[in-house]
Design a protein around this motif. Structure first.
Motif, PDB file in Angstrom:
ATOM      1  N   THR A 257      12.336   1.000  -8.808  1.00  0.00           N
ATOM      2  CA  THR A 257      11.338   1.420  -9.783  1.00  0.00           C
ATOM      3  C   THR A 257      11.318   0.402 -10.917  1.00  0.00           C
ATOM      4  O   THR A 257      12.370   0.015 -11.427  1.00  0.00           O
ATOM      5  CB  THR A 257      11.675   2.809 -10.355  1.00  0.00           C
ATOM      6  N   GLU A 261       7.045   1.417 -14.574  1.00  0.00           N
ATOM      7  CA  GLU A 261       6.912   2.683 -13.835  1.00  0.00           C
ATOM      8  C   GLU A 261       7.766   3.779 -14.459  1.00  0.00           C
ATOM      9  O   GLU A 261       7.372   4.950 -14.468  1.00  0.00           O
ATOM     10  CB  GLU A 261       7.290   2.468 -12.374  1.00  0.00           C
ATOM     11  N   GLN A 264       5.776   4.932 -17.429  1.00  0.00           N
ATOM     12  CA  GLN A 264       4.672   5.792 -16.977  1.00  0.00           C
ATOM     13  C   GLN A 264       5.165   7.182 -16.597  1.00  0.00           C
ATOM     14  O   GLN A 264       4.502   8.187 -16.878  1.00  0.00           O
ATOM     15  CB  GLN A 264       3.957   5.125 -15.807  1.00  0.00           C
ATOM     16  N   ALA A 265       6.338   7.265 -15.967  1.00  0.00           N
ATOM     17  CA  ALA A 265       6.890   8.565 -15.573  1.00  0.00           C
ATOM     18  C   ALA A 265       7.245   9.390 -16.806  1.00  0.00           C
ATOM     19  O   ALA A 265       6.991  10.604 -16.852  1.00  0.00           O
ATOM     20  CB  ALA A 265       8.122   8.373 -14.688  1.00  0.00           C
ATOM     21  N   LYS A 268       4.031  10.707 -18.282  1.00  0.00           N
ATOM     22  CA  LYS A 268       3.445  11.794 -17.492  1.00  0.00           C
ATOM     23  C   LYS A 268       4.211  13.090 -17.688  1.00  0.00           C
ATOM     24  O   LYS A 268       3.617  14.163 -17.871  1.00  0.00           O
ATOM     25  CB  LYS A 268       3.423  11.410 -16.015  1.00  0.00           C
ATOM     26  N   VAL A 269       5.541  13.012 -17.650  1.00  0.00           N
ATOM     27  CA  VAL A 269       6.361  14.221 -17.767  1.00  0.00           C
ATOM     28  C   VAL A 269       6.286  14.807 -19.179  1.00  0.00           C
ATOM     29  O   VAL A 269       6.197  16.024 -19.351  1.00  0.00           O
ATOM     30  CB  VAL A 269       7.822  13.908 -17.386  1.00  0.00           C
ATOM     31  N   THR A 308      12.634  10.160  -5.914  1.00  0.00           N
ATOM     32  CA  THR A 308      11.649   9.401  -6.687  1.00  0.00           C
ATOM     33  C   THR A 308      11.904   9.586  -8.182  1.00  0.00           C
ATOM     34  O   THR A 308      12.614  10.504  -8.622  1.00  0.00           O
ATOM     35  CB  THR A 308      10.214   9.840  -6.353  1.00  0.00           C
ATOM     36  N   GLU A 310       9.949  10.399 -10.883  1.00  0.00           N
ATOM     37  CA  GLU A 310       9.366  11.423 -11.753  1.00  0.00           C
ATOM     38  C   GLU A 310      10.229  12.682 -11.872  1.00  0.00           C
ATOM     39  O   GLU A 310      10.473  13.161 -12.988  1.00  0.00           O
ATOM     40  CB  GLU A 310       7.955  11.776 -11.280  1.00  0.00           C
ATOM     41  N   VAL A 313      13.194  11.915 -14.103  1.00  0.00           N
ATOM     42  CA  VAL A 313      12.793  11.887 -15.513  1.00  0.00           C
ATOM     43  C   VAL A 313      12.563  13.302 -16.034  1.00  0.00           C
ATOM     44  O   VAL A 313      12.902  13.611 -17.187  1.00  0.00           O
ATOM     45  CB  VAL A 313      11.537  11.017 -15.692  1.00  0.00           C
ATOM     46  N   ALA A 314      12.020  14.181 -15.193  1.00  0.00           N
ATOM     47  CA  ALA A 314      11.756  15.559 -15.631  1.00  0.00           C
ATOM     48  C   ALA A 314      13.038  16.263 -16.052  1.00  0.00           C
ATOM     49  O   ALA A 314      13.070  17.002 -17.047  1.00  0.00           O
ATOM     50  CB  ALA A 314      11.055  16.338 -14.519  1.00  0.00           C
ATOM     51  N   TRP A 317      14.083  14.786 -19.395  1.00  0.00           N
ATOM     52  CA  TRP A 317      13.210  15.268 -20.465  1.00  0.00           C
ATOM     53  C   TRP A 317      13.597  16.694 -20.878  1.00  0.00           C
ATOM     54  O   TRP A 317      13.655  17.017 -22.080  1.00  0.00           O
ATOM     55  CB  TRP A 317      11.755  15.224 -20.009  1.00  0.00           C
TER      56      TRP A 317
END
Length: 329
Positions: A257, A261, A264-265, A268-269, A308, A310, A313-314, A317
């Motif tokens: 990654t 990227e 960006q993740a 988005k999250v 992956t 995202e 990262v979730a 977060w």
């Protein structure tokens, strides 16, 4: 199994303690709290504050807690600091670890699981990185880890200690319930730095280099969830019954990654923009680093739950939302 987790109040160690409980083992934690956090370990877990290199501390723990296996997560791990203060890294990562191993031999605790690093490979000769890629570390941190890997081979041969060394890539994420997570001081990892930039707790994120030979010009790295790492460490226990066993595994998702990227993740999250600015490349940063974990998947039946970026990262977060200043919250 009674398992002593050295560095069990740190980022990876504390997640492994939880995974040990879920797997039916009995963890005991030893941590100096130099970088670890007492709040990362449940009050129900036996906890000792002390240095891994002090036999007067380690020896009684091994005996009193009837320890069957030791897991070591207590290395210092700041690459830049290892360059400016190498003695600190050699004393803790090498000397103290050798004393730990010596105490284990004296108390006849003969199974050891070691947290190593992909930094032992330096700038690798090929991608993805398999276990047989040449190990040529380019900083003292990576060298100290390789020194212990080599010492473990010799100790296994001479004394019959069984060990597994896990070379992992970029540990990331937090526990699913968001009660434990990443809280470093100073923080150097990209995902928490990006989250802090998004929330305004830090200035704009610096992206070191945007002219690499990669799809978007930024470095590619392999981010692997901390719980996935922990599960691999526990899955190896059954492989260590035979005296003198020595095992090495690379742990990563195998999916690189880029820095952009990751940004960006996070955007988005979180639903927030991550302010960032480009800076010159850092010396010694390879364009790409990612693992071939086929060996771990085949021999340990290891599968990543978070393949992956995202969902990784979730979880980070969710932790940072409720722990803006780490365990001090």
């Amino acid at each position: 199994m009674n398992v002593l987790v050295v560095g069990g109040a740190g980022y990876i160690g504390s997640h492994c303690v939880r995974q040990l409980v879920e797997a039916g083992h009995r963890p005991v934690v030893l941590d100096s709290l130099v970088f670890g956090h007492r709040g990362a370990v449940s009050p129900e877990i036996p906890f000792y504050e002390g240095d891994l290199g002090d036999p007067a501390v380690v020896g009684p723990i091994l005996e009193d807690e009837k320890i069957d296996l030791v897991m070591h997560f207590a290395a210092f791990a700041y690459v830049g600091e290892s360059v400016t203060d190498p003695l600190k890294y050699y004393f803790n990562n090498v000397v103290a670890t050798l004393r730990l191993l010596e105490t284990m031999l004296e108390k006849k605790v003969m199974r050891f699981v070691f947290s190593s690093t992909c930094a032992t490979f330096g700038i690798p000769e090929r991608m993805p990185i398999t276990e047989d890629v040449s190990q040529l570390p380019i900083n003292p941190y990576g060298q100290t880890k390789l020194d212990i890997e080599n010492a473990l081979k010799a100790i296994a041969h001479a004394h019959g200690m069984s060990f597994a060394a896990f070379r992992y890539f970029n540990a990331a994420g937090a526990a699913e319930d968001a009660n434990i997570g990443e809280a470093h001081d100073p923080e150097t990892h990209l995902i928490p730095l990006a989250i802090d930039a998004a929330t305004g707790r830090r200035p704009a994120l610096k992206v070191f280099g945007n002219d690499y030979p990669t799809p978007d010009g930024t470095c590619l790295r392999d981010y692997v969830h901390v719980d996935d790492l922990s599960r691999a460490h526990i899955a190896v226990f059954d492989k260590l019954a035979e005296p003198g066993t020595g095992l090495f595994y690379n742990l990563g998702t195998g999916t690189p990654t880029s820095v952009l990227e990751v940004i960006q993740a996070v955007e988005k999250v979180s639903g927030m923009k991550v302010p960032h600015e480009y800076a010159p490349r850092r010396a010694g940063d390879p364009p790409a680093l990612y693992a071939d974990s086929t060996k771990a998947k085949t021999e340990l039946n290891w599968e990543v739950k978070y393949p992956t970026i995202e969902p990784i990262v979730a979880t980070a977060w969710a932790w940072h939302k409720t722990h803006a200043v780490g365990y001090d919250d």
